[in-house]
Motif scaffolding. Sequence first.
Motif, PDB file in Angstrom:
ATOM      1  N   TRP A  33       0.791  -1.226   0.000  1.00 14.33           N
ATOM      2  CA  TRP A  33       0.000   0.000   0.000  1.00 14.33           C
ATOM      3  C   TRP A  33       0.817   1.267   0.000  1.00 14.33           C
ATOM      4  O   TRP A  33       0.484   2.209  -0.714  1.00 14.33           O
ATOM      5  N   ALA A  50       1.974   6.309  -2.215  1.00  9.31           N
ATOM      6  CA  ALA A  50       0.764   5.583  -1.834  1.00  9.31           C
ATOM      7  C   ALA A  50       0.150   4.933  -3.059  1.00  9.31           C
ATOM      8  O   ALA A  50       0.020   5.558  -4.106  1.00  9.31           O
ATOM      9  N   ASN A  51      -0.232   3.678  -2.913  1.00  9.84           N
ATOM     10  CA  ASN A  51      -0.951   2.978  -3.960  1.00  9.84           C
ATOM     11  C   ASN A  51      -2.421   3.312  -3.790  1.00  9.84           C
ATOM     12  O   ASN A  51      -3.046   2.910  -2.819  1.00  9.84           O
ATOM     13  N   LEU A  52      -2.985   4.060  -4.723  1.00  3.99           N
ATOM     14  CA  LEU A  52      -4.379   4.482  -4.622  1.00  3.99           C
ATOM     15  C   LEU A  52      -5.334   3.457  -5.214  1.00  3.99           C
ATOM     16  O   LEU A  52      -6.540   3.654  -5.189  1.00  3.99           O
ATOM     17  N   ARG A  60      -2.950   3.510  -9.932  1.00  2.18           N
ATOM     18  CA  ARG A  60      -2.535   4.880  -9.625  1.00  2.18           C
ATOM     19  C   ARG A  60      -1.695   4.917  -8.356  1.00  2.18           C
ATOM     20  O   ARG A  60      -2.023   4.281  -7.372  1.00  2.18           O
ATOM     21  N   ARG A  61      -0.632   5.701  -8.400  1.00  2.00           N
ATOM     22  CA  ARG A  61       0.230   5.936  -7.238  1.00  2.00           C
ATOM     23  C   ARG A  61       0.405   7.436  -7.082  1.00  2.00           C
ATOM     24  O   ARG A  61       0.492   8.157  -8.057  1.00  2.00           O
ATOM     25  N   LEU A  62       0.441   7.850  -5.847  1.00  2.00           N
ATOM     26  CA  LEU A  62       0.677   9.249  -5.545  1.00  2.00           C
ATOM     27  C   LEU A  62       1.992   9.337  -4.792  1.00  2.00           C
ATOM     28  O   LEU A  62       2.208   8.595  -3.829  1.00  2.00           O
ATOM     29  N   LEU A 124      -9.938   7.640  -0.630  1.00  2.00           N
ATOM     30  CA  LEU A 124      -8.749   7.135  -1.324  1.00  2.00           C
ATOM     31  C   LEU A 124      -7.728   6.569  -0.347  1.00  2.00           C
ATOM     32  O   LEU A 124      -7.177   5.501  -0.568  1.00  2.00           O
ATOM     33  N   TRP A 125      -7.454   7.298   0.719  1.00  2.00           N
ATOM     34  CA  TRP A 125      -6.433   6.861   1.667  1.00  2.00           C
ATOM     35  C   TRP A 125      -6.943   5.803   2.636  1.00  2.00           C
ATOM     36  O   TRP A 125      -6.168   5.064   3.205  1.00  2.00           O
ATOM     37  N   GLY A 128      -5.981   2.307   1.605  1.00  2.00           N
ATOM     38  CA  GLY A 128      -4.549   2.100   1.788  1.00  2.00           C
ATOM     39  C   GLY A 128      -4.157   1.993   3.252  1.00  2.00           C
ATOM     40  O   GLY A 128      -3.318   1.174   3.629  1.00  2.00           O
TER      41      GLY A 128
END
Length: 171
Positions: A33, A50-52, A60-62, A124-125, A128
């Motif tokens: 995550w 972070a793996n969204l 998607r990753r942020l 979103l978070w 994770g």
Amino acid sequence: MRRALHAVHIEAAPSRVWDLLIRFEAYPRWNRWIALSGEPRLGADLSYAANLGVIRGRERRLILRGKVSSLDPHRVLAWRAGVPGFRFEWFLTIAPQDGGTRLAHILDMHGLCAAPIGRRIEALWGRGAEGLLSDAKRRLEGGVRPRPVARPKPKLPPFVPPPPRKKGRRR
């Protein structure tokens, strides 16, 4: 300010939980995550990825860069990151509980954008954060390594170009 809180009880000593959390280079081996890189010391630069999840068919990753804002051994690891007008602060807190440890992941959002988009960020978070906590629990209680996030199967067939038209013939 807006806050998202997730917690889990782990049957392990707080010192074992702390050792797992401050070894940033080992995060990819036990969770899927988030990833942290940098040094676990107060004021040090830190990179947070972070793996969204899968959004519109793509993983998607942020990635945010920040600084370690709080470090209390065996109790709190916190870092800050953000953009002008919107700042995040993450906390991983450890507390002894019922012969084991309570591990909590807290996300605080500050700034003008915190109220209007805070719920979307929490959603979103949230996945994770819960995933990180369950992977830490599994790792420390002797479970197996988590499977990687599955790639989605395409819903539409791949694009096939139309056949070429012959020149000079009109109907």
